[in-house]
Enzyme design. Structure first.
Site, PDB file in Angstrom:
ATOM      1  N   CYS A   1     -32.268 -16.429 -12.328  1.00 19.22           N
ATOM      2  CA  CYS A   1     -32.385 -16.188 -11.526  1.00 19.22           C
ATOM      3  C   CYS A   1     -33.773 -14.758 -11.832  1.00 19.22           C
ATOM      4  CB  CYS A   1     -31.149 -15.162 -11.194  1.00 19.22           C
ATOM      5  SG  CYS A   1     -31.383 -13.738 -10.138  1.00 19.22           S
TER       6      CYS A   1
ATOM      7  N   ASP B   1     -34.020 -11.794 -11.758  1.00 16.57           N
ATOM      8  CA  ASP B   1     -33.245 -10.737 -12.628  1.00 16.57           C
ATOM      9  C   ASP B   1     -34.542 -10.332 -14.108  1.00 16.57           C
ATOM     10  OD1 ASP B   1     -31.075  -8.466 -14.168  1.00 16.57           O
ATOM     11  OD2 ASP B   1     -30.945  -8.898 -11.524  1.00 16.57           O
TER      12      ASP B   1
ATOM     13  N   ARG C   1     -32.661  -8.410 -16.326  1.00 17.52           N
ATOM     14  CA  ARG C   1     -31.801  -8.497 -16.885  1.00 17.52           C
ATOM     15  C   ARG C   1     -31.601 -10.231 -17.558  1.00 17.52           C
ATOM     16  NH1 ARG C   1     -28.045  -5.489 -12.995  1.00 17.52           N
ATOM     17  NH2 ARG C   1     -29.144  -6.657 -11.522  1.00 17.52           N
TER      18      ARG C   1
ATOM     19  N   HIS D   1     -25.498 -15.335 -12.389  1.00 18.12           N
ATOM     20  CA  HIS D   1     -25.141 -14.287 -12.994  1.00 18.12           C
ATOM     21  C   HIS D   1     -24.250 -13.618 -12.060  1.00 18.12           C
ATOM     22  CE1 HIS D   1     -28.502 -10.988 -11.525  1.00 18.12           C
ATOM     23  NE2 HIS D   1     -28.771 -12.075 -11.356  1.00 18.12           N
TER      24      HIS D   1
ATOM     25  N   CYS E   1     -25.509 -10.180  -8.692  1.00 18.83           N
ATOM     26  CA  CYS E   1     -27.017 -11.157  -8.133  1.00 18.83           C
ATOM     27  C   CYS E   1     -27.137 -10.617  -6.992  1.00 18.83           C
ATOM     28  CB  CYS E   1     -26.506 -12.624  -8.174  1.00 18.83           C
ATOM     29  SG  CYS E   1     -28.145 -13.390  -7.893  1.00 18.83           S
TER      30      CYS E   1
END
Length: 205
Positions: A51, A53, A55, A104, A107
């Site tokens: 992803c 993302d 993080r 994760h 999400c």
């Protein structure tokens, strides 16, 4: 455990353990010397489809250096033509020995897909395309018994791995002949731990 059968997955898990224990070593392979070594070619040992993302940076959470991982990231690790082309390049031309689909918890893209299913809340713009690609996986996850957002996200990783095999004969053939292994995994934002969800076709001995 799949990690007992492929050195590549075990190497990633070991890296994740180092990162969790605050004893990372990967930064030592991200400097000028390593950069010079890689200036003419690359030979990553694993492909991570993850992803976007901020993080969930694969190289950091697996504690790897420059040139170790070939990483393809889209919101919710949705699969489009560019994703498939990138994956096939890693498998057919770079010779990776492992494909990891890394989802994760928490999400936002999966949450958007869930919103489409539960509330007909369709996002605007091209975010709609992402949410609508994930929505069928939300439904499928629930049919498979997933109830929480974390469980749905984990199942979405598994289904993404399935989709890579369905859409790409390059990937499917590599998995079938044992030249590549594959793992669907889940990253926990709060702990930093990566957990194996499902493995497919381990690397041949």
């Amino acid at each position: 455990m799949f990690s007992d059968q492929t050195p590549a997955w075990e190497k990633l898990l070991e890296g994740n353990r180092r990162w969790l224990e605050d004893r990372s070593t990967g930064a030592g392979n991200r400097g000028a010397v390593r950069r010079a070594e890689l200036s003419q070619s690359q030979a990553p040992f694993a492909l991570v489809v993850g992803c976007s993302d901020s993080r969930v940076p694969a190289e950091i959470l697996f504690d790897q250096g420059l040139g170790d991982l070939f990483v393809v990231r889209t919101a919710g690790h949705v699969v489009d033509a560019a994703t498939l082309g990138s994956v096939e390049y890693a498998v057919a031309h770079l010779g990776v020995s492992l494909i990891v689909v890394l989802g994760h918890e928490g999400c936002g893209a999966v949450a958007a897909g869930t919103g489409v299913v539960d509330n007909a809340a369709v996002p605007a713009g091209y975010v709609r395309d992402i949410a609508e690609r994930i929505a069928p996986d939300v439904l499928r996850a629930r049919l498979d018994g997933a109830t929480t957002p974390s469980e749905i996200s984990a199942r979405h990783s598994v289904y993404t791995l399935d989709l890579l095999r369905e859409r790409s004969s390059v990937v499917d053939n590599a998995l079938r002949d044992g030249t590549v292994g594959a793992v669907a995994a889940q990253y926990c934002l709060s702990t930093g731990a990566v957990t194996e969800i499902r493995a497919a076709v381990p690397v041949a001995a």
